[in-house]
Design a protein around this motif. Structure first.
Motif, PDB file in Angstrom:
ATOM      1  N   GLY A   1      -4.399  -1.604 -13.703  1.00  6.91           N
ATOM      2  CA  GLY A   1      -3.345  -2.502 -13.232  1.00  6.91           C
ATOM      3  C   GLY A   1      -2.084  -1.760 -12.829  1.00  6.91           C
ATOM      4  N   VAL A   2      -1.686  -0.782 -13.629  1.00 10.34           N
ATOM      5  CA  VAL A   2      -0.487   0.010 -13.320  1.00 10.34           C
ATOM      6  C   VAL A   2      -0.696   0.809 -12.042  1.00 10.34           C
TER       7      VAL A   2
ATOM      8  N   ARG B   1       1.148  -0.449  -3.175  1.00 13.07           N
ATOM      9  CA  ARG B   1       2.276  -1.342  -2.837  1.00 13.07           C
ATOM     10  C   ARG B   1       2.265  -1.678  -1.354  1.00 13.07           C
TER      11      ARG B   1
ATOM     12  N   ALA C   1      -0.601  -1.355  -8.963  1.00 15.59           N
ATOM     13  CA  ALA C   1       0.772  -1.774  -8.652  1.00 15.59           C
ATOM     14  C   ALA C   1       1.580  -0.632  -8.044  1.00 15.59           C
ATOM     15  N   GLN C   2       1.339   0.599  -8.474  1.00 13.15           N
ATOM     16  CA  GLN C   2       2.132   1.726  -8.002  1.00 13.15           C
ATOM     17  C   GLN C   2       1.572   2.383  -6.732  1.00 13.15           C
TER      18      GLN C   2
END
Length: 80
Positions: free
Chosen positions: A69-70, A77, A73-74
């Motif tokens: 998930g991290v 984007r 998201a990073q």
């Protein structure tokens, strides 16, 4: 992406295959053994290798779903 310097995250055997890792992340795994996800380091020298948060205890691994998930998201984007 900063080139060939990597930060590695230790996952339990079999967990990395459950996710489609985003571009920039790399899966390192051998059947039945611990697995690693490599992510380009944002800065600094990552050699010689060391434990950034201390060496794990036996059976202690990064949560694969949380890491996924991290990274999504990073590294995925949308342009603003």
């Amino acid at each position: 992406m900063s080139g060939c310097r990597w930060t590695y995250f230790l996952l339990a055997p079999g967990e990395s295959a459950e996710h489609d890792w985003p571009p920039g992340a790399r899966r390192f795994a051998r059947s039945g053994q611990d697995e690693y996800i490599g992510v380009p380091a944002p800065e600094g020298n990552t050699y010689p290798l060391g434990w950034g948060a201390g060496a794990p205890e036996a059976g202690e691994f990064v949560d694969a779903e949380l890491l996924h998930g991290v990274l999504m998201a990073q590294l995925c984007r949308m342009p603003e």
